[in-house]
Design a protein around this motif. Sequence first.
Motif, PDB file in Angstrom:
ATOM      1  N   MET A 267       0.839  -1.022  -0.074  1.00 31.47           N
ATOM      2  CA  MET A 267       0.009  -0.093   0.216  1.00 31.47           C
ATOM      3  C   MET A 267       0.943   1.371   0.198  1.00 31.47           C
ATOM      4  O   MET A 267       0.591   2.195  -0.634  1.00 31.47           O
ATOM      5  CB  MET A 267      -0.879   0.045   1.134  1.00 31.47           C
ATOM      6  CG  MET A 267      -2.113  -1.138   1.059  1.00 31.47           C
ATOM      7  SD  MET A 267      -3.160  -0.722   2.512  1.00 31.47           S
ATOM      8  CE  MET A 267      -2.372  -1.486   3.863  1.00 31.47           C
ATOM      9  N   VAL A 268       1.982   1.191   0.656  1.00 29.01           N
ATOM     10  CA  VAL A 268       3.058   2.229   0.870  1.00 29.01           C
ATOM     11  C   VAL A 268       3.475   2.491  -0.612  1.00 29.01           C
ATOM     12  O   VAL A 268       3.684   3.649  -0.963  1.00 29.01           O
ATOM     13  CB  VAL A 268       3.792   2.254   1.804  1.00 29.01           C
ATOM     14  CG1 VAL A 268       4.878   3.393   1.777  1.00 29.01           C
ATOM     15  CG2 VAL A 268       3.099   2.149   3.390  1.00 29.01           C
ATOM     16  N   LEU A 269       3.811   1.526  -1.362  1.00 27.28           N
ATOM     17  CA  LEU A 269       4.459   1.783  -2.609  1.00 27.28           C
ATOM     18  C   LEU A 269       3.503   2.306  -3.564  1.00 27.28           C
ATOM     19  O   LEU A 269       4.046   3.070  -4.574  1.00 27.28           O
ATOM     20  CB  LEU A 269       4.970   0.012  -3.125  1.00 27.28           C
ATOM     21  CG  LEU A 269       5.387   0.161  -4.581  1.00 27.28           C
ATOM     22  CD1 LEU A 269       6.969   0.966  -4.450  1.00 27.28           C
ATOM     23  CD2 LEU A 269       5.856  -1.216  -4.915  1.00 27.28           C
ATOM     24  N   THR A 270       2.416   2.064  -3.688  1.00 24.07           N
ATOM     25  CA  THR A 270       1.240   2.819  -4.396  1.00 24.07           C
ATOM     26  C   THR A 270       1.202   3.935  -4.021  1.00 24.07           C
ATOM     27  O   THR A 270       1.354   5.045  -4.930  1.00 24.07           O
ATOM     28  CB  THR A 270      -0.228   1.951  -4.315  1.00 24.07           C
ATOM     29  OG1 THR A 270       0.066   0.711  -4.344  1.00 24.07           O
ATOM     30  CG2 THR A 270      -1.260   2.922  -5.015  1.00 24.07           C
ATOM     31  N   GLU A 271       1.118   4.496  -2.786  1.00 27.02           N
ATOM     32  CA  GLU A 271       1.326   6.018  -2.587  1.00 27.02           C
ATOM     33  C   GLU A 271       2.410   6.544  -2.865  1.00 27.02           C
ATOM     34  O   GLU A 271       2.656   7.635  -3.332  1.00 27.02           O
ATOM     35  CB  GLU A 271       0.848   6.171  -1.001  1.00 27.02           C
ATOM     36  CG  GLU A 271      -0.382   5.753  -0.678  1.00 27.02           C
ATOM     37  CD  GLU A 271      -1.738   6.542  -1.476  1.00 27.02           C
ATOM     38  OE1 GLU A 271      -1.470   7.652  -1.648  1.00 27.02           O
ATOM     39  OE2 GLU A 271      -2.765   5.874  -1.697  1.00 27.02           O
ATOM     40  N   ALA A 272       3.537   5.926  -2.693  1.00 27.60           N
ATOM     41  CA  ALA A 272       4.656   6.349  -2.965  1.00 27.60           C
ATOM     42  C   ALA A 272       5.049   6.777  -4.440  1.00 27.60           C
ATOM     43  O   ALA A 272       5.585   7.805  -4.806  1.00 27.60           O
ATOM     44  CB  ALA A 272       5.909   5.493  -2.299  1.00 27.60           C
ATOM     45  N   ARG A 273       4.441   5.709  -5.055  1.00 33.47           N
ATOM     46  CA  ARG A 273       4.703   5.913  -6.884  1.00 33.47           C
ATOM     47  C   ARG A 273       3.917   7.064  -7.154  1.00 33.47           C
ATOM     48  O   ARG A 273       4.379   8.015  -7.996  1.00 33.47           O
ATOM     49  CB  ARG A 273       4.201   4.976  -7.224  1.00 33.47           C
ATOM     50  CG  ARG A 273       5.443   3.697  -7.531  1.00 33.47           C
ATOM     51  CD  ARG A 273       4.902   2.248  -8.267  1.00 33.47           C
ATOM     52  NE  ARG A 273       5.757   1.304  -8.131  1.00 33.47           N
ATOM     53  CZ  ARG A 273       5.845   0.003  -8.234  1.00 33.47           C
ATOM     54  NH1 ARG A 273       4.526  -0.586  -8.427  1.00 33.47           N
ATOM     55  NH2 ARG A 273       6.884  -0.597  -8.698  1.00 33.47           N
ATOM     56  N   ARG A 274       2.878   7.291  -6.519  1.00 42.92           N
ATOM     57  CA  ARG A 274       1.894   8.450  -6.944  1.00 42.92           C
ATOM     58  C   ARG A 274       2.301   9.887  -6.602  1.00 42.92           C
ATOM     59  O   ARG A 274       2.509  10.719  -7.311  1.00 42.92           O
ATOM     60  CB  ARG A 274       0.345   8.172  -6.107  1.00 42.92           C
ATOM     61  CG  ARG A 274      -0.650   9.494  -6.699  1.00 42.92           C
ATOM     62  CD  ARG A 274      -1.786   9.418  -5.939  1.00 42.92           C
ATOM     63  NE  ARG A 274      -2.627   8.139  -6.163  1.00 42.92           N
ATOM     64  CZ  ARG A 274      -2.847   7.128  -5.423  1.00 42.92           C
ATOM     65  NH1 ARG A 274      -2.332   7.282  -4.015  1.00 42.92           N
ATOM     66  NH2 ARG A 274      -3.442   6.033  -5.790  1.00 42.92           N
TER      67      ARG A 274
END
Length: 287
Positions: free
Chosen positions: A58-65
């Motif tokens: 989940m953090v990776l999704t937000e980090a990429r965004r």
Amino acid sequence: MLRCFRTVADHGSLAEAAQALGRTPSAVSMMLRQFEDHVGAPLFESARKSRMTPLGEMVLTEARRELEHFDRTVAAIEGLARAELGHVRLAVTPSVAQAILPGILKEFLEKHPGVRIDMRDADSATVQRELTSERADIGMATLRHMPGFDRHLIFSDRFGVVCPVNHPLAQNWSELSWADLEGINFIANGLCYGIHDDDFAPILESSQLMVPNTASILSLVRSGVGITILPELAVLPEFLDLKFLPLSDCSARREVWMVTPTGHMLPPAAQALANAIRRAPISINHG
């Protein structure tokens, strides 16, 4: 930290992530550990960093965004600073819009494809109002010195009578004078008041029609409503139905100035366009 975390997640190992980031594996490991401490939970299931925890996904999704948004923002800021992006508001007289700016804008937009230009053509008084009300970044018109603004002379052109090609005045104009305009319907415009000639004053005072817009004036002249006096640049070479008759007994000329806010108040894109206008070779001789 977000960029470090995303790089480790994408590569699946500290060694490969360190190589991609140009850092040592120990430095990447320390930054990743600081990030997990900040989050308050582990983001990888093992020290090998080959598999993320559900929270890590989940953090990776937000980090990429967020990193994509950050990179776009930085690119936009750099583009604005280099005049690759931006918005320029121009206020110019019709003759400048028709005869001077097309070539300049074509070359400028080819070099600055990310810049948007809004151009409004109007009489000189309106151009001045657009500048003083901060609705224009650059003005090009017949303008006096304005406090808080810089002026740069772009060109000057001579005044002349404008009439249909078959008008009697056009037949032997070289032998005529101001007196020969008496009794002919005269269409006044704002630029006429820049001609200070005692012989012209009665002609201007007797005019029954005052029209500020150049396109409207030329339409009226074409329709036979009357004749007018305009600067040479207002009558383009392709206007084959109109004749420009230079005033041989009058030395008055129209001066067109580029006016911009004083100092470093122009956005980079507007400054780049102003520089392009200053450098442009301008020819007004129609022959």
